[in-house]
Scaffold this motif. Sequence first.
Motif, mmCIF file in Angstrom:
data_model
loop_
_atom_site.group_PDB
_atom_site.id
_atom_site.type_symbol
_atom_site.label_atom_id
_atom_site.label_comp_id
_atom_site.label_asym_id
_atom_site.label_seq_id
_atom_site.Cartn_x
_atom_site.Cartn_y
_atom_site.Cartn_z
ATOM 1 N N HIS A 94 0.858 -1.185 0.000
ATOM 2 C CA HIS A 94 0.000 0.000 0.000
ATOM 3 C C HIS A 94 0.895 1.236 0.000
ATOM 4 N N CYS A 121 -0.307 0.142 9.637
ATOM 5 C CA CYS A 121 -0.662 1.490 9.168
ATOM 6 C C CYS A 121 -2.125 1.610 8.783
ATOM 7 N N HIS A 122 -2.601 0.713 7.915
ATOM 8 C CA HIS A 122 -3.992 0.831 7.463
ATOM 9 C C HIS A 122 -4.688 -0.518 7.448
#
Length: 191
Positions: A128, A147-148
């Motif tokens: 990503h 992170c996500h």
Amino acid sequence: MANTAADPDSTHGAPDGTRRDFMFLATGAGLAVGAGALAWPFVASMAPDAETIAAGAPLEVDLSPIQEGQIVNVFWRGKLIFVRSRSEKEIKEAAAVPLSDLIDPQPDAARVKDGHAKWLVVYGNCTHLGCVPIGHQGQYEGWSCPCHGSLYDTSGRVRRGPAPANLPIPPYLFESETKIRIGEEGGKAVA
Ligand code: FES
């Protein structure tokens, strides 16, 4: 001449208390690799001279000290690479996943070297935005990106986005049953 990564000798706690992640600093490259990596211990450094680093010489990794379930982290040409020793169960489960279930369909067999399904070697940055996923975490027990929230399986294939693609495979070959050389393919160093 290849750089050489030395044996790991310390551990990073893993969820089940038996699996351990290691970091080798074998190329002398920087350690600024993002969240998740900071908790991993530095294990060994045999940094080559600056000229060799700049030339991106192949990196030899001794697999013999790596125990089943462990992930070793090495650097080649400044990039983080995970070397993971997979269990029979993990290999079977990875091979059994239907390609239709995958975001970036790729059979497990295409992500390992023939006869060496135990060893998964992948670049260690999320596809990503480049964070460093944490090993042995997430529903698929491969890696989880802090992170996500992307999840990867034990083949390094993305199973939940936003990451769009599997963790890429670096060029490497098996020099022997217990040694790989990252940065070589077909008997030659990659350009
Ligand atoms: S960088 Fe990994 S999910 Fe965004």
